[in-house]
Write a protein that holds these residues in place. Structure first.
Motif, PDB file in Angstrom:
ATOM      1  N   GLY A  91       0.836  -1.194   0.000  1.00 35.54           N
ATOM      2  CA  GLY A  91       0.000   0.000   0.000  1.00 35.54           C
ATOM      3  C   GLY A  91       0.864   1.234   0.000  1.00 35.54           C
ATOM      4  N   ALA A  92       0.717   2.098  -1.017  1.00 35.61           N
ATOM      5  CA  ALA A  92       1.617   3.241  -1.194  1.00 35.61           C
ATOM      6  C   ALA A  92       0.913   4.576  -1.001  1.00 35.61           C
ATOM      7  N   GLY A  93      -0.142   4.581  -0.181  1.00 39.46           N
ATOM      8  CA  GLY A  93      -0.786   5.840   0.170  1.00 39.46           C
ATOM      9  C   GLY A  93      -0.052   6.516   1.313  1.00 39.46           C
ATOM     10  N   VAL A  94      -0.706   7.466   1.967  1.00 38.53           N
ATOM     11  CA  VAL A  94      -0.043   8.211   3.040  1.00 38.53           C
ATOM     12  C   VAL A  94       0.362   7.286   4.181  1.00 38.53           C
ATOM     13  N   ASN A 148       7.380  23.948  11.150  1.00 36.05           N
ATOM     14  CA  ASN A 148       8.419  24.877  11.605  1.00 36.05           C
ATOM     15  C   ASN A 148       9.715  24.766  10.813  1.00 36.05           C
ATOM     16  N   ASN A 149      10.040  23.552  10.369  1.00 39.11           N
ATOM     17  CA  ASN A 149      11.393  23.318   9.852  1.00 39.11           C
ATOM     18  C   ASN A 149      11.468  22.722   8.450  1.00 39.11           C
ATOM     19  N   ALA A 150      10.329  22.368   7.849  1.00 35.56           N
ATOM     20  CA  ALA A 150      10.378  21.749   6.523  1.00 35.56           C
ATOM     21  C   ALA A 150       9.278  22.312   5.635  1.00 35.56           C
ATOM     22  N   PRO A 151       9.363  23.583   5.244  1.00 33.99           N
ATOM     23  CA  PRO A 151       8.318  24.169   4.394  1.00 33.99           C
ATOM     24  C   PRO A 151       8.169  23.456   3.069  1.00 33.99           C
ATOM     25  N   GLU A 152       9.244  22.789   2.611  1.00 32.43           N
ATOM     26  CA  GLU A 152       9.171  22.044   1.364  1.00 32.43           C
ATOM     27  C   GLU A 152       8.198  20.865   1.442  1.00 32.43           C
ATOM     28  N   SER A 153       7.800  20.494   2.663  1.00 31.07           N
ATOM     29  CA  SER A 153       6.845  19.394   2.842  1.00 31.07           C
ATOM     30  C   SER A 153       5.432  19.790   2.451  1.00 31.07           C
ATOM     31  N   GLY A 154       5.162  21.095   2.355  1.00 33.00           N
ATOM     32  CA  GLY A 154       3.802  21.545   2.062  1.00 33.00           C
ATOM     33  C   GLY A 154       2.933  21.656   3.288  1.00 33.00           C
ATOM     34  N   VAL A 155       3.520  21.501   4.479  1.00 37.28           N
ATOM     35  CA  VAL A 155       2.776  21.618   5.735  1.00 37.28           C
ATOM     36  C   VAL A 155       2.976  23.018   6.299  1.00 37.28           C
ATOM     37  N   SER A 156       1.899  23.673   6.694  1.00 38.47           N
ATOM     38  CA  SER A 156       1.998  25.035   7.218  1.00 38.47           C
ATOM     39  C   SER A 156       1.015  25.234   8.361  1.00 38.47           C
ATOM     40  N   TRP A 157       1.345  26.186   9.230  1.00 37.26           N
ATOM     41  CA  TRP A 157       0.426  26.591  10.292  1.00 37.26           C
ATOM     42  C   TRP A 157      -0.819  27.210   9.656  1.00 37.26           C
ATOM     43  N   CYS A 158      -1.962  26.946  10.271  1.00 37.70           N
ATOM     44  CA  CYS A 158      -3.207  27.497   9.720  1.00 37.70           C
ATOM     45  C   CYS A 158      -4.234  27.649  10.838  1.00 37.70           C
ATOM     46  N   ALA A 159      -4.667  28.881  11.071  1.00 36.45           N
ATOM     47  CA  ALA A 159      -5.725  29.128  12.048  1.00 36.45           C
ATOM     48  C   ALA A 159      -7.058  28.664  11.479  1.00 36.45           C
ATOM     49  N   GLY A 160      -8.015  28.379  12.358  1.00 37.86           N
ATOM     50  CA  GLY A 160      -9.285  27.889  11.859  1.00 37.86           C
ATOM     51  C   GLY A 160     -10.432  28.067  12.830  1.00 37.86           C
ATOM     52  N   TRP A 191       6.692  14.871  -1.060  1.00 33.08           N
ATOM     53  CA  TRP A 191       7.723  15.021  -0.033  1.00 33.08           C
ATOM     54  C   TRP A 191       7.933  13.699   0.705  1.00 33.08           C
ATOM     55  N   LEU A 192       6.842  13.029   1.068  1.00 35.70           N
ATOM     56  CA  LEU A 192       6.975  11.716   1.709  1.00 35.70           C
ATOM     57  C   LEU A 192       7.770  10.765   0.818  1.00 35.70           C
ATOM     58  N   LEU A 193       7.445  10.778  -0.463  1.00 33.94           N
ATOM     59  CA  LEU A 193       8.128   9.903  -1.406  1.00 33.94           C
ATOM     60  C   LEU A 193       9.614  10.235  -1.477  1.00 33.94           C
TER      61      LEU A 193
END
Length: 351
Positions: free
Chosen positions: A10-13, A81-93, A148-150
């Motif tokens: 299985g090659a999903g997340v 905080n440390n890997a913006p290339e991952s596509g993960v960012s802080w987001c208020a909601g 990025w995971l890949l």
């Protein structure tokens, strides 16, 4: 315990995250094999269709999932905080509730999970909602995060293969040097000949991806059970925004329903009129309409260790890590960490 070759089916997340965890824990060789790989567009491969908000779908009574999600959030905190290339960012909601309180559940158990948590006053609630809170968490740009995971998996020395299998037995017979196999097949676990998990069910999700770079917050209104709708707005950080959506276990149609799309966009504009700058849903620039099937499972995620044997008698440790429903990203790291915990134990167990 040490392992020389781990295979992840299985090659999903869930599969890619598990592969990374195994390599980081010292497994000498790890192969992730899947019928579909990151970048493919098919309803059979659920991961690309996610939002993805990094929240928690756990109820207050589900301590196991709460702990899994807490551990996952710690990793996303580090990435934001440390890997913006991952596509993960802080987001208020914002999370709003239109339905009445369930006396058996605490909607606000997340008060210590998110940053800047605050209960909202009635004056701060949209029309039709009785309760709500604001918070700060994370969002992930799903296509970017999967890539990025890949890249992380490959950088650690991982091998990726595109190949379908009908059973776990076929996998261990094919990879003759593998001493551990992790099953991350999601809905595929209902069809593997030696798993056939009849507690699996698909949860249909239909969403719209729109262009709205001015939207910087994530917005949620709870599921309306009678029509299987929830409303959510999730910015991906690149100007595109996911608008959703449906949570439907009875609809198996792989094609998008235009009337559902209209309703989704209308609901989103009703929740947050600024989405279309007050001009209504017809003013939205729609980039794509998406349909995917989340891997729901009665009883929640299956995290369990077993033993199988090849035809020659060799023993292979098998771990199951599937059934993440709507929270594949939100529970990915915590679940994968628990796979390693199971593999590190000498006795057969489940978590």
């Amino acid at each position: 315990m040490s392992y020389k070759h781990g295979v992840v089916l299985g090659a999903g997340v869930s599969g890619l995250t598990t592969g990374i965890v195994l390599l980081r824990q010292g497994v000498k060789k790890v192969t992730v094999v899947g019928k579909h790989l990151a970048g493919e567009q098919t309803v059979e491969y659920a991961s690309p269709w996610a939002g993805a908000s990094i929240l928690s779908f756990a109820q207050s009574s589900d301590k196991r999932l709460q702990d899994i999600d807490r551990d996952t959030l710690k990793v996303f905190h580090e990435l934001a905080n440390n890997a913006p290339e991952s596509g993960v960012s802080w987001c208020a909601g914002y999370q709003f509730f239109a339905t009445e309180d369930d006396p058996n559940e605490d909607r606000y158990w997340v008060r210590d999970l998110f940053q800047d948590y605050k209960r909202l006053s009635k004056e701060e609630l949209p029309t039709g909602c009785s309760q709500g809170y604001s918070f700060v968490s994370f969002c992930a740009n799903v296509p970017q995060y999967l890539q990025w995971l890949l890249s992380q998996f490959k950088a650690l020395g991982g091998h990726l293969e595109k190949r379908p299998f009908d059973s776990l037995q076929d996998v261990i017979e094919h990879y003759k040097d593998a001493d551990v196999l992790v099953n991350c097949t999601g809905l595929g676990s209902a069809h593997l000949k030696d798993v056939q998990d009849d507690s699996m069910y698909g949860v249909r999700g239909q969403t719209a991806l729109v262009w709205a770079p001015h939207v910087k917050h994530q917005w949620y209104r709870d599921v309306t059970n009678e029509d299987k709708f929830c409303t959510y707005i999730i910015p991906r950080g690149d100007g595109s925004v996911i608008c959703g959506g449906t949570m439907d276990a009875d609809n198996h149609d792989t094609q998008a329903d235009p009337e559902l799309t209209k309703r989704i966009l209308a609901n989103c504009c009703d929740l947050h009129p600024f989405l279309a700058k007050g001009k209504g849903p017809d003013a939205l620039k729609v980039l794509s309409i998406n349909v995917g099937f989340r891997p729901g499972r009665k009883g929640g995620i299956r995290l369990e260790k077993q033993v199988k044997r090849r035809s020659n008698g060799d023993e292979v440790i098998v771990c199951h890590n599937y059934g993440h429903s709507s929270h594949g990203y939100q529970s990915s790291w915590g679940s994968s960490q628990r796979v390693w915990k199971l593999l590190s134990q000498r006795h057969l167990a489940k978590l």
